[in-house]
Scaffold this active site. Structure first.
Site, PDB file in Angstrom:
ATOM      1  N   MET A 122       0.743  -1.264   0.631  1.00 15.30           N
ATOM      2  CA  MET A 122      -0.294   0.013   0.358  1.00 15.30           C
ATOM      3  C   MET A 122       0.790   1.191  -0.126  1.00 15.30           C
ATOM      4  O   MET A 122       1.824   1.487   0.708  1.00 15.30           O
ATOM      5  CB  MET A 122      -1.015  -0.105   1.336  1.00 15.30           C
ATOM      6  CG  MET A 122      -2.426  -1.123   1.203  1.00 15.30           C
ATOM      7  SD  MET A 122      -2.736  -1.451   2.465  1.00 15.30           S
ATOM      8  CE  MET A 122      -1.527  -1.857   3.931  1.00 15.30           C
ATOM      9  N   GLN A 177       7.745  -4.289  -3.398  1.00 11.14           N
ATOM     10  CA  GLN A 177       6.999  -4.478  -5.125  1.00 11.14           C
ATOM     11  C   GLN A 177       7.641  -3.580  -5.440  1.00 11.14           C
ATOM     12  O   GLN A 177       7.562  -2.342  -5.231  1.00 11.14           O
ATOM     13  CB  GLN A 177       5.547  -4.184  -4.470  1.00 11.14           C
ATOM     14  CG  GLN A 177       4.939  -3.973  -6.027  1.00 11.14           C
ATOM     15  CD  GLN A 177       2.850  -4.059  -5.871  1.00 11.14           C
ATOM     16  OE1 GLN A 177       3.211  -2.818  -5.408  1.00 11.14           O
ATOM     17  NE2 GLN A 177       2.794  -4.765  -5.399  1.00 11.14           N
ATOM     18  N   CYS A 206      -2.224  -1.723 -10.027  1.00  9.69           N
ATOM     19  CA  CYS A 206      -2.269   0.126  -9.694  1.00  9.69           C
ATOM     20  C   CYS A 206      -3.486   0.904 -10.342  1.00  9.69           C
ATOM     21  O   CYS A 206      -2.565   0.679 -12.239  1.00  9.69           O
ATOM     22  CB  CYS A 206      -1.311   0.180  -9.632  1.00  9.69           C
ATOM     23  SG  CYS A 206      -1.568   2.573  -8.670  1.00  9.69           S
ATOM     24  N   LYS A 245       1.363  -9.106  -9.400  1.00  7.30           N
ATOM     25  CA  LYS A 245       0.368  -8.517  -8.772  1.00  7.30           C
ATOM     26  C   LYS A 245      -0.457  -8.557  -9.683  1.00  7.30           C
ATOM     27  O   LYS A 245      -0.166  -7.114 -10.227  1.00  7.30           O
ATOM     28  CB  LYS A 245       0.309  -7.369  -7.147  1.00  7.30           C
ATOM     29  CG  LYS A 245      -1.042  -7.524  -6.558  1.00  7.30           C
ATOM     30  CD  LYS A 245      -1.032  -6.695  -5.883  1.00  7.30           C
ATOM     31  CE  LYS A 245      -1.682  -6.639  -5.275  1.00  7.30           C
ATOM     32  NZ  LYS A 245      -2.938  -5.654  -5.373  1.00  7.30           N
ATOM     33  N   HIS A 273      -6.097 -10.020  -7.718  1.00 11.49           N
ATOM     34  CA  HIS A 273      -7.332  -8.797  -7.374  1.00 11.49           C
ATOM     35  C   HIS A 273      -8.017  -9.247  -8.212  1.00 11.49           C
ATOM     36  O   HIS A 273      -7.876  -8.850  -9.171  1.00 11.49           O
ATOM     37  CB  HIS A 273      -6.686  -7.715  -7.738  1.00 11.49           C
ATOM     38  CG  HIS A 273      -7.120  -6.143  -6.736  1.00 11.49           C
ATOM     39  ND1 HIS A 273      -6.710  -5.284  -6.688  1.00 11.49           N
ATOM     40  CD2 HIS A 273      -8.933  -6.373  -6.164  1.00 11.49           C
ATOM     41  CE1 HIS A 273      -7.974  -4.574  -5.594  1.00 11.49           C
ATOM     42  NE2 HIS A 273      -8.958  -5.539  -5.972  1.00 11.49           N
ATOM     43  N   ASN A 306      -6.992 -11.216  -3.377  1.00 10.40           N
ATOM     44  CA  ASN A 306      -7.761  -9.759  -2.760  1.00 10.40           C
ATOM     45  C   ASN A 306      -8.905  -9.488  -3.041  1.00 10.40           C
ATOM     46  O   ASN A 306      -8.943  -9.347  -4.983  1.00 10.40           O
ATOM     47  CB  ASN A 306      -5.912  -9.245  -3.438  1.00 10.40           C
ATOM     48  CG  ASN A 306      -6.147  -7.490  -2.978  1.00 10.40           C
ATOM     49  OD1 ASN A 306      -5.384  -6.530  -3.889  1.00 10.40           O
ATOM     50  ND2 ASN A 306      -6.495  -8.004  -1.540  1.00 10.40           N
ATOM     51  N   GLY A 307      -8.793  -9.363  -1.946  1.00 13.22           N
ATOM     52  CA  GLY A 307     -10.148  -8.369  -2.306  1.00 13.22           C
ATOM     53  C   GLY A 307     -12.284  -9.119  -1.297  1.00 13.22           C
ATOM     54  O   GLY A 307     -12.083 -10.113  -1.342  1.00 13.22           O
ATOM     55  N   ALA A 330      -5.638  -5.011   2.293  1.00 10.42           N
ATOM     56  CA  ALA A 330      -5.323  -4.149   2.254  1.00 10.42           C
ATOM     57  C   ALA A 330      -6.510  -3.122   3.378  1.00 10.42           C
ATOM     58  O   ALA A 330      -5.442  -2.703   3.833  1.00 10.42           O
ATOM     59  CB  ALA A 330      -5.269  -3.280   0.739  1.00 10.42           C
TER      60      ALA A 330
END
Length: 587
Positions: A122, A177, A206, A245, A273, A306-307, A330
């Site tokens: 993050m 990352q 992103c 990712k 994600h 993720n999510g 996150a």
């Protein structure tokens, strides 16, 4: 033989480096501990320590070339005294003793210790202090904030502030990352970071506007040739594994092919994600676990999901439904660092512990700490708006801690008065002083009222926040308007009561009340410049300046003409008689 040779040669070498004034501190400390553990357990040295030890000797050659004989190294190293290269030593000790770089499931089981609970990368949020806090409360693997590869290569201060100064033994396993769009730059950045982490991750997820402008993150997901080259090059050259990712495509089949391409290129672990590139901000919506499940079945490497992770029950449900090996959080982690413990502690408990970690492991940017406190106290600050202002204005760590303490005292007063039961009725599952997730409002339902569905979608996406009620009460005002109301209690936000302005004839903006052309200032300026005219209302003086300039030019011309007349009317000097006499004699 390998074990005894390593013990006899590495120990004095590393200890001698620690005794020198130019310590390479964290890197050498990590290599020493990792090396000793491997030697004791297996009698072998890993691929990573193999190259890191060679790097130590390279540093020694560069910085202590004149004093190498004073290091009192054992006789086992004298035969390579011309190079002082431990790579040569390890090769002579037996090249088969060097283990290959761990890959795929072996990497996940051995290096990552079968991590299931993962803290996401993050930006400006997953710094060292927050990672340590999360690890204390159940997190098994953490990522650094996303680092910009090009800046990391170019700027030594950036490297030091974002990675080198944050080395900590407790903070392992750790994945660094990077965002990048150039294979060589990504490789150079990864080489500079590989000694400080257990793997390098490439950010392909992103979705923010800054990523679009910089051309990285999810905006590379259609450039498969470039991504394949980046991952393959890093996998070949790095001593640590490469991971990725990603976000999903709308089509499951395309998402699966995308994941398989990355796996084939050398990706050793994939985080998926379950949202698309367009699912962000107000249109975030729900992550699709079906895409993640399809990817998990199609690849032969570990997969993290993720999510939609807000509670520990979501973690367990995600693993059961998708079959992934780990789950990344996150937003849920930011609002409740104890999420992976299955607890929802009081906010002040997490806030105070976080502030203690920040003091223990400086330096930490004040903006990071402030952002974390805003996340933790999010629901409470909706009620205590005055302290929200104070939290935004304080300039020191002690000031932030003081505001957090005031919030704790107010919450404890409410508990003493028995308001905890009342607070549950406000739409939250727990009272506002309990750590709990912030649930984004779902996108509005699209209802076609005589219009096409596409037009309705466009209106919904582009439409701003709905207007408030006519009375403009504080309950319906946005945060920004509440701030304006606090500064000016008489401010009116009702659209019907706002003054009406006459529009500009050309662009539609409000026109100047006394503009000679009945235009807004922008249009008036263009017209006045073109026609060389004045507009006193907008302070434009093109005609006046032109006339003044012309008058100055005319004055200069008149002045030069007068000087010419004076020079022509001035009397001529009388001729010298002696000169005339000489001329006559010559004739």
């Amino acid at each position: 033989m390998v074990s005894s040779l390593l013990k006899s040669s590495f120990t004095p070498l590393l200890s001698s480096v620690f005794s020198t004034p130019h310590q390479k501190g964290a890197t050498i400390h990590q290599i020493r501990n990792h090396l000793y553990q491997e030697v004791e357990a297996t009698g072998k040295v890993s691929h990573r320590c193999y190259f890191a030890a060679a790097h130590i000797c390279k540093v020694l050659r560069q910085e202590y070339s004149t004093n190498l004989l004073k290091l009192q190294l054992p006789e086992t190293l004298y035969h390579v005294s011309t190079h002082w290269d431990l790579c040569t030593l390890c090769c002579q000790a037996g090249r088969s003793a060097i283990m290959d770089k761990l890959q795929g499931f072996e990497f996940w089981r051995t290096t990552l210790k079968e991590a299931r609970f993962v803290v996401a990368p993050m930006v400006d949020q997953s710094e060292l202090a927050w990672r340590l806090l999360s690890r204390r409360h159940g997190a098994q693997l953490c990522y650094t904030p996303m680092l910009h590869a090009q800046v990391f290569v170019r700027d030594a201060n950036y490297r030091r502030e974002n990675l080198y100064n944050e080395v900590c033994e407790e903070d392992r396993p750790l994945i660094v990352q990077f965002c990048a769009n150039d294979p060589e730059v990504f490789l150079q950045a990864s080489l500079l970071a590989q000694d400080y982490c257990d793997a390098i991750d490439l950010n392909l997820g992103c979705p923010q506007m800054i990523a679009k402008r910089g051309h990285y993150g999810v905006f590379l997901q259609d450039e498969w040739e470039l991504l394949e080259k980046m991952v393959r090059l890093a996998n070949e050259k790095l001593s640590v594994p490469i991971t990725c990712k990603i976000r999903v495509f709308k089509e499951v089949e395309k998402t699966v092919r995308y994941a398989q391409m990355l796996e084939k290129a050398g990706c050793q672990l994939l985080t998926v994600h379950g949202r698309t590139k367009d699912q962000k901000g107000a249109m975030t919506g729900i992550a699709n676990w079906e895409h993640i499940k399809a990817v998990r079945k199609a690849v032969n490497i570990p997969v993290f999901a993720n999510g939609n992770i807000q509670h520990l029950s979501d973690v367990e449900r995600c693993i059961q439904e998708t079959g992934v090996h780990g789950v990344m959080s996150a937003e849920g982690n930011l609002h409740n660092p104890a999420l992976f413990e299955g607890r929802s502690p009081p906010v002040w408990e997490m806030a105070e512990e976080y502030l203690e970690v920040v003091k223990q492991y400086p330096p930490c940017t004040l903006s990071y700490v402030r952002a974390h406190l805003f996340k933790l106290w999010h629901h409470t600050l909706q009620i205590h708006q005055d302290l929200r202002e104070d939290l935004a204005k304080v300039k020191t760590l002690e000031g932030l801690a003081d505001v957090s303490k005031q919030l704790r005292l107010r919450c404890q007063e409410e508990i003493a008065k028995g308001k905890d039961v009342e607070e549950k009725k406000g739409g939250l599952p727990f009272p506002h002083w309990i750590c709990q997730p912030y649930i984004r409002p779902a996108p509005k339902d699209l209802v076609a009222n005589g219009n096409s569905k596409d037009s309705e979608v466009k209106k919904t996406v582009c439409q701003k926040r709905a207007l408030e009620d006519s009375d403009g009460t504080a309950d319906t005002l946005s945060k920004n308007k509440q701030k304006k109301r606090s500064r000016n209690p008489n401010k009116n936000f009702c659209p019907e009561q706002k003054p009406k302005y006459i529009k500009c004839e050309q662009c539609g903006n409000p026109k100047g009340n006394k503009c000679v052309f009945n235009l807004c200032r922008g249009c008036c300026k263009k017209k006045a410049f073109k026609e060389v005219a004045d507009c006193p209302s907008h302070g434009l003086r093109f005609k006046t300046k032109a006339e003044k300039q012309k008058a100055e030019e005319d004055g200069k011309k008149e002045g030069s003409a007068v000087e010419t007349e004076r020079s022509s009317s001035s009397p001529q000097p009388l001729p010298d008689p002696r000169t005339e006499l000489q001329e006559q004699l010559l004739l």
